[in-house]
Design an enzyme around this catalytic site. Structure first.
Site, PDB file in Angstrom:
ATOM      1  N   TYR A 297     -75.738  61.840  61.144  1.00 14.77           N
ATOM      2  CA  TYR A 297     -76.501  62.528  60.308  1.00 14.77           C
ATOM      3  C   TYR A 297     -77.777  62.339  60.419  1.00 14.77           C
ATOM      4  O   TYR A 297     -78.826  62.886  59.874  1.00 14.77           O
ATOM      5  CB  TYR A 297     -76.083  61.963  58.956  1.00 14.77           C
ATOM      6  CG  TYR A 297     -74.545  62.667  58.415  1.00 14.77           C
ATOM      7  CD1 TYR A 297     -73.911  63.394  59.299  1.00 14.77           C
ATOM      8  CD2 TYR A 297     -74.147  62.246  57.157  1.00 14.77           C
ATOM      9  CE1 TYR A 297     -72.630  63.831  59.032  1.00 14.77           C
ATOM     10  CE2 TYR A 297     -72.934  62.650  56.772  1.00 14.77           C
ATOM     11  CZ  TYR A 297     -72.001  63.247  57.741  1.00 14.77           C
ATOM     12  OH  TYR A 297     -70.627  63.560  57.563  1.00 14.77           O
TER      13      TYR A 297
ATOM     14  N   LYS B  73     -63.621  55.671  67.032  1.00 13.90           N
ATOM     15  CA  LYS B  73     -62.981  56.635  67.849  1.00 13.90           C
ATOM     16  C   LYS B  73     -63.371  56.117  69.430  1.00 13.90           C
ATOM     17  O   LYS B  73     -63.872  56.868  70.169  1.00 13.90           O
ATOM     18  CB  LYS B  73     -63.467  58.030  67.825  1.00 13.90           C
ATOM     19  CG  LYS B  73     -62.773  59.134  68.397  1.00 13.90           C
ATOM     20  CD  LYS B  73     -61.443  59.528  67.868  1.00 13.90           C
ATOM     21  CE  LYS B  73     -60.721  60.573  68.837  1.00 13.90           C
ATOM     22  NZ  LYS B  73     -59.349  60.659  68.431  1.00 13.90           N
TER      23      LYS B  73
ATOM     24  N   ASP C 163     -58.472  59.400  63.436  1.00 16.55           N
ATOM     25  CA  ASP C 163     -57.379  60.072  63.215  1.00 16.55           C
ATOM     26  C   ASP C 163     -56.181  59.112  62.712  1.00 16.55           C
ATOM     27  O   ASP C 163     -55.513  59.955  61.898  1.00 16.55           O
ATOM     28  CB  ASP C 163     -56.939  60.804  64.359  1.00 16.55           C
ATOM     29  CG  ASP C 163     -57.322  60.085  65.864  1.00 16.55           C
ATOM     30  OD1 ASP C 163     -57.580  58.942  65.752  1.00 16.55           O
ATOM     31  OD2 ASP C 163     -56.780  60.690  66.857  1.00 16.55           O
TER      32      ASP C 163
ATOM     33  N   ASP D 129     -67.693  59.516  55.512  1.00 18.03           N
ATOM     34  CA  ASP D 129     -67.962  60.565  54.605  1.00 18.03           C
ATOM     35  C   ASP D 129     -66.548  61.375  54.267  1.00 18.03           C
ATOM     36  O   ASP D 129     -66.165  61.655  53.112  1.00 18.03           O
ATOM     37  CB  ASP D 129     -68.974  61.683  55.264  1.00 18.03           C
ATOM     38  CG  ASP D 129     -69.341  62.436  54.339  1.00 18.03           C
ATOM     39  OD1 ASP D 129     -69.083  62.593  53.287  1.00 18.03           O
ATOM     40  OD2 ASP D 129     -70.259  63.467  54.682  1.00 18.03           O
TER      41      ASP D 129
ATOM     42  N   ASP E 157     -63.635  60.551  50.709  1.00 17.41           N
ATOM     43  CA  ASP E 157     -63.079  61.786  49.790  1.00 17.41           C
ATOM     44  C   ASP E 157     -61.704  61.715  49.884  1.00 17.41           C
ATOM     45  O   ASP E 157     -61.104  62.012  48.873  1.00 17.41           O
ATOM     46  CB  ASP E 157     -63.780  63.176  50.399  1.00 17.41           C
ATOM     47  CG  ASP E 157     -65.208  63.406  49.486  1.00 17.41           C
ATOM     48  OD1 ASP E 157     -65.872  62.319  49.160  1.00 17.41           O
ATOM     49  OD2 ASP E 157     -65.657  64.571  49.583  1.00 17.41           O
TER      50      ASP E 157
END
Ligand code: NAD
Length: 360
Positions: free
Chosen positions: A141, A191, A223, A247, A251
């Site tokens: 970001y 990852k 994943d 992020d 959620d």
């Protein structure tokens, strides 16, 4: 003890829920003989209306000078014009950056009396008590270059995923520190089979793991982590990960609890000298937004904000027992049937807080 708290109620239901958290803090200060000095400032749409800016330099300076910031929510249809010069969310990003809060903490617990509110099967939810730490100021970001251009006749967009070792070290160290007060398990999510930044992340996490032999460290690919969060959430304790993975996973984790209105969050910076002692700057806020659909009707669930105030006592002021008193009062109120409309009940925002205050 004396602490200076900046309140940023914001827009929509933000002022309604922050007001209730202040009522709870007032009771705690009276009971435990602390002084909480509140100063209220504008941020978000209300600040755009007043000054044209989502956050002013003065407000940011006041937040930085205080011991902690308690924030409600910003945004709403009135400020949704995509061509507007400023937007409410920009104020929040500027605030996070200005305060240097690099770690976003989201505790997720499932209250036994609310398992029926969660979309997961009840047997998956027993014992769920997760603390997710998301890196907040680095990664995809913020990395440069970030651009759009036309190259070889095609439109091209670039985002950069960049991490320095010190950025990883400070948040993973915090994860280990926090795990020691819990079940002593850290899951580091990356990852590493594909991304170089994840390989550095795993390398640094492994080094820090060796410095804390009393805490179990697992590395899990993002994943797999996303599946584990819904398939076996009770097996997870502290989860630490980079900005974008965090992020998404925060959620996903929040859905376990059954209502957006229940969950708190804390965004923490480095420890520093505040109010005469060593403490962490922190920005505390519920995870929900400004809920324009129910704003003004007095039915918003104040629990997420009240629990955010408890996190403020714990992480910025080191008032652990006072934080626990608030959390226990919330748990008891829910166990004994206190419910706002989002939880299938009839209590107003104020009545729900009254139920909690009675049990403090
Ligand atoms: P939202 O979280 O505001 O609302 C989603 C749904 O959950 C709504 O139906 C709402 O009524 C309900 N809800 C949320 N909080 C509740 C509470 N405390 N009690 C009872 N019900 C609650 O998300 P949204 O509708 O996508 O966004 C509304 C506005 O909020 C937008 O402008 C968005 O940009 C902004 N937003 C702000 C933040 C923030 O300030 N941190 C976060 C998310 C969204």
């Amino acid at each position: 003890m004396e602490f200076n708290i900046t309140l940023l109620p914001g827009d929509g239901i933000g002022p309604e829920v922050v007001n209730e958290a202040v009522r709870v803090l007032d009771v705690i200060s009276g009971k435990y003989k602390h002084s909480f000095n509140f100063q209220e400032r504008l941020m978000g749409g209300c600040s755009i209306d007043k000054s044209g800016k989502s956050i002013t330099d003065e407000t940011l300076a006041d937040c930085k000078a205080s011991d902690a910031v308690l924030f409600g929510a910003v945004g709403g249809p009135k400020w949704d014009d995509p061509n507007a010069k400023d937007r409410p969310e920009r104020g929040l990003l500027a605030l996070r950056k200005g305060l240097g809060v690099f770690a976003n903490l989201r505790p997720v617990k499932v209250h036994p009396a609310l398992v029926d509110r969660s979309p997961l099967k009840p047997d998956r939810l027993t014992g769920v008590d997760i603390l997710v730490l998301r890196e907040l100021t680095g990664g995809l970001y913020f990395g440069q270059p970030k651009l759009r251009e036309v190259k070889d006749g095609h439109e091209r967009a670039v985002d950069t995923l960049e991490y320095y070792d010190y950025e990883i070290r400070r948040i993973v160290s915090l994860a280990f520190e926090l795990a020691k007060g819990r079940r002593k398990k850290v899951t580091s999510v990356d990852k590493a089979n594909v991304l170089e930044s994840s390989r550095l992340w795993r390398q640094v996490a492994t080094q820090i793991g060796k410095e804390h032999p009393d805490v179990e460290l697992n590395h899990v690919l993002v994943d797999t982590a996303s599946m584990k969060l819904v398939a076996a959430p009770a097996s997870m304790d502290v989860v630490v990960t980079e900005n974008m993975f965090g992020d998404i996973l925060t959620d996903e984790a929040s859905v376990l609890a059954g209502s957006m209105g229940l969950l708190p969050s804390a965004s923490l910076g480095e420890s520093g000298l505040r109010s005469g002692g060593e403490a962490r700057m922190g920005l505390y806020e519920p995870i929900h937004g400004s809920a324009p659909d129910i704003a003004g009707s007095g039915i918003a669930n104040p629990v997420g904000t009240i629990l955010s105030a408890a996190l403020m006592l714990r992480y910025s002021f080191e008032l652990e027992s006072e934080a626990c008193v608030i959390e226990t009062a919330v748990e008891q109120a829910i166990a004994e049937g206190a419910r706002t409309t989002d939880l299938g009940g009839k209590l107003t925002t104020r009545q729900m807080t009254d139920e909690i205050i009675q049990r403090l």
